[in-house]
Each structure stands twice: as C-alpha cells, then as structure tokens.
Write an enzyme that holds these catalytic residues in place. Structure first.
Site, short mmCIF file in Angstrom:
data_model
loop_
_atom_site.label_atom_id
_atom_site.label_comp_id
_atom_site.label_asym_id
_atom_site.label_seq_id
_atom_site.Cartn_x
_atom_site.Cartn_y
_atom_site.Cartn_z
N HIS A 174 0.78 -1.11 0.08
CA HIS A 174 0.01 0.05 -0.17
C HIS A 174 0.90 1.25 -0.01
O HIS A 174 1.89 1.14 0.66
CB HIS A 174 -0.88 -0.01 1.21
CG HIS A 174 -2.03 0.98 1.28
ND1 HIS A 174 -1.83 2.17 1.57
CD2 HIS A 174 -3.51 0.84 0.77
CE1 HIS A 174 -2.72 3.00 1.56
NE2 HIS A 174 -3.97 2.20 0.95
N ASP A 222 -7.94 -4.74 -0.25
CA ASP A 222 -8.41 -5.25 -1.41
C ASP A 222 -8.44 -6.71 -1.33
O ASP A 222 -9.05 -7.58 -2.23
CB ASP A 222 -7.79 -4.71 -2.62
CG ASP A 222 -8.05 -3.45 -2.70
OD1 ASP A 222 -9.36 -2.89 -2.74
OD2 ASP A 222 -7.16 -2.36 -2.78
#
Length: 411
Positions: free
Chosen positions: A304, A363
């Site tokens: 991320h 996700d």
C-alpha cells in the site's frame, strides 16, 4: 515557540515554519517558497506533500493505524454501523440517540431519485459497465437540483445527506439496468445496508430476505471503505470542489478517479489473480513470478502507498470473510479463500516481501466476500463508491469550511 526549518538555495537561507500536527508527523510549510526563493518544489505523485489541513481521518502507516475523528477503525467496524460512522465523519462526533434517529430518517427520506432519471439509464446499451452508468447518473443530479449550482454554507449538511442517500439507489439501479431487470424502489422500513441489498436482489415478483450475517458483513465493508485521508479520488473531489463546482459534479469526479484499476478496481484484480493461480500448489510458482522484474505478473492485494504494516482493514475483512463463508457453507470448500490464506501465509514469511513491507491490504479479502454474497465483479467498485461517498462529502464540507483553501493549481 515557533520552530523553523532552513532551506539554503544559492547561498541564501530561507526559514520555513514547521507546523505541529495534533497527531503524527510535523509539516514544513513551503507555501512561500515560490514567492521568496524564485523556485518551486517538485514532488511527483505528492509523495511528501500535504495539500490541506484535515481532522477527518488519521493514518500511521508504519504502525498500521487508521482512525476516523480519533476513533480506531477496528472499534468502529465492530461496534458501530455505517450511518453512525457517516454522521461521525460529516459532523466530527458520534451522534446521540436522538441525533442518530433524525439522521437515519433524513437519509431514508432522500433515498428516492427523480423518476426522470430512468430515461437517462435507457440511453445506455445493455452491456454498459455499472460504473459508467453511475458516473453519468450522479453527475446528472446537478440538473435536478439547480439551486445547488450556487450553493451556500447552509446547504452543506443537507447536500451530504442527499448524496449519501441517493448513491446506493443509483448504484442498485445501475446494476439492475446492466442485467435487464426492473428497478426496485427504496424501502424506508429497512436500514441503510438492508435497503441496498433489497434494491440489488429483490424483484417485483419475489421478496428478498436479507441474511443478517451478510448485512453485518456489508456494513463492516462500508465502514472500512468510508474514508482514507487524501487518496486519489478524495483529492480529485477536493480539487474539483476548490473551483466552486457543484457537489454532484465533484462526487462524479471522485467516482471517475475511483474507477481506476490502481484505486477502486484493485479487489477485482485480486479475484482475477487468485483465479489465475488456480490452486495452492502453484503458489510458489507465482511468488517467483512476482519477484521477477521481467515478468509482468504482479501480486495484487499486497502493499500500500501508505501502510508499511498490516492494513488494519484487511485484518477485519479476513475474519469477516470467514464468517460469511461459514454462514454460506463455503468455509472449507471455497477455492479462492484457500488460495488467499495460503498465499498470505507464504508471503508473510518470505524475506522478499518482509524487506519491502508488502502486507495484505483492504482489497485482498473484500472481493472474495463480495463474490460469496452474489455481487458480480463489475459491481465491486460501485460498492466502494457507496462507502467512500461519505468520506468525499466529509472532506468536501471540510474544504469549503477551511478559510485557507484556495483553488487547486499545481505548477
């Protein structure tokens, strides 16, 4: 006492104020550099640049912390509901019982959209992506609220409520149109999440009974996606809003940004990756491919921009995923979940991923949950938009209330 950083350019020293954050890193104010030093700062992707002061959301990526208005995301996901979090983000504090009831009633009251919007849907071909339909429909709301083309401060709160209320209706309409089914009107006897599931899966001839485990899981997903600092779509909403554009136009720009595969479309990419891997026995092969710079394969759902630790949202979703699949009788026989769990276990022990601080992100498990719920992959980003609308409106409202904000104009 004020603190300053010193910047030396061509022998001349410039003193830059250091702004103290209420929590997290301090910030060097460079707003006067171009005027005083005759040069600009260069920061592709705004990796080290704060564009605004905000009290909505705080992230400590190194420690894996995410807080909304000071409340930890895990506590909100486990103990709150989506509209309570929406109130928190918009108003800055959790509601009292009376405030919560009034807020939910207002959201329910504004959930209907103008019936003329149906004609817009009919202009799309049946194969149109639901995000394309939603993008156009949200932008078109400007035509139904001409008074908001020149909005005032008194309009901020009602505008936020209208947006939060109508986005799920438009999202469900986009889905129904894409599969050739008639639209289902909102049912105000249902709560926010139940109502959305009702509009998605009910038909005129069959009643849809909402499974409480599914409802609670979707409620958590909405909370976990509600806001996330100045990400691409939120920054897009702020930039559009800085010009004075009407709020419906601003939110439509956020939807457009969210549609990008590097932003809102990542969970669909995770599903495609797990399908490509196919079986746990092939995980080592794909781990090797991910490490090979010359191989186009990328390990989706890991890493991320902000988090250099385990994404706290992913930890909640991992357990939520197990709860949903257990309820649906798929816990021990869902191939995607089995591959995901083993892939995570292997990656978290691999020095390559440890050194690069590549941990599962939000996700990684959300797509598996959606798929188990019967939500098709083309709707994944649409659901993301439903949740993130709350954050967009909180940030939009905060921006307009900030006397320091100017029209955005990068150099």
């Amino acid at each position: 006492d004020s603190e300053f950083a010193e910047l030396k350019i061509r022998g001349k020293i410039f003193k830059l104020p250091i702004l103290k954050a209420s929590i997290g890193e301090d910030v060097i104010d460079i707003s006067r550099v171009s005027a005083e030093a005759d040069c600009f700062t260069y920061d592709p992707g705004f990796m080290s640049t704060a564009s605004c002061q905000s009290t909505v959301t705080y992230i400590d990526g190194d420690k894996g912390i995410l807080r909304h208005r000071g409340y930890d995301i895990k506590d909100l996901a486990e103990k709150s509901d989506f509209l309570e979090v929406a109130y928190l983000l918009i108003y800055g504090e959790l509601p009292s019982g009376e405030q919560y009831n009034n807020f939910t009633k207002q959201v329910a009251h504004h959930s209907l959209v103008n019936d003329r919007l149906h004609y817009l849907f009919q202009t799309f071909c049946s194969s149109s992506h639901p995000m394309a339909i939603m993008l156009a429909a949200v932008g078109s709301l400007s035509a139904f609220y001409p008074d908001l083309l020149n909005f005032k401060e008194a309009d901020y709160e009602l505008t936020a409520i209208r947006m939060i209320a109508k986005i799920p209706t438009i999202a469900a309409m986009s889905y129904k149109y894409s599969i050739g089914q008639p639209f289902i009107y909102p049912d105000n006897s249902l709560d926010f999440t139940e109502n959305f599931l009702h509009m998605m899966f009910a038909t005129p001839y069959t009643k849809y009974t909402v499974n409480p485990i599914i409802k609670n899981a979707l409620n958590k997903i909405f909370i976990l996606h509600a806001d996330h600092e100045q990400n691409a779509s939120t920054s897009t909403v702020r930039i559009a809003g800085s010009s004075g554009a009407n709020p419906f136009a601003c939110i439509s720009t956020g939807i457009a940004s969210l549609w990008g595969p590097a932003h809102g479309g990542a969970n669909e990419a995770v599903i495609n990756m797990l399908k490509e891997i196919g079986s746990s026995e092939y995980i080592p092969k794909y781990i090797a491919k991910a490490k090979d710079k010359n191989d186009p394969f990328r390990l989706m759902g890991f890493g991320h921009r902000v988090y250099k630790n385990y994404d706290p949202r992913a930890a909640v979703l991992k357990e939520t995923c197990k709860e949903v699949l257990k309820e649906l009788g798929q816990l021990d026989n869902n191939p995607l979940l089995q591959i995901a769990i083993e892939l995570e276990a292997i990656a978290l022990k691999d020095e390559y991923f440890i050194e690069r601080k590549l941990y599962p992100n939000v996700d990684f498990y959300s797509g598996i949950i959606y798929k188990a719920m019967g939500i098709p992959s083309q709707m994944f980003t649409v659901l993301f938009a439903i949740a993130r609308t709350v954050g967009w409106m909180a940030q939009w409202k905060e921006m307009h209330e900030d006397p320091e904000q100017k029209i955005s104009r990068p150099r």
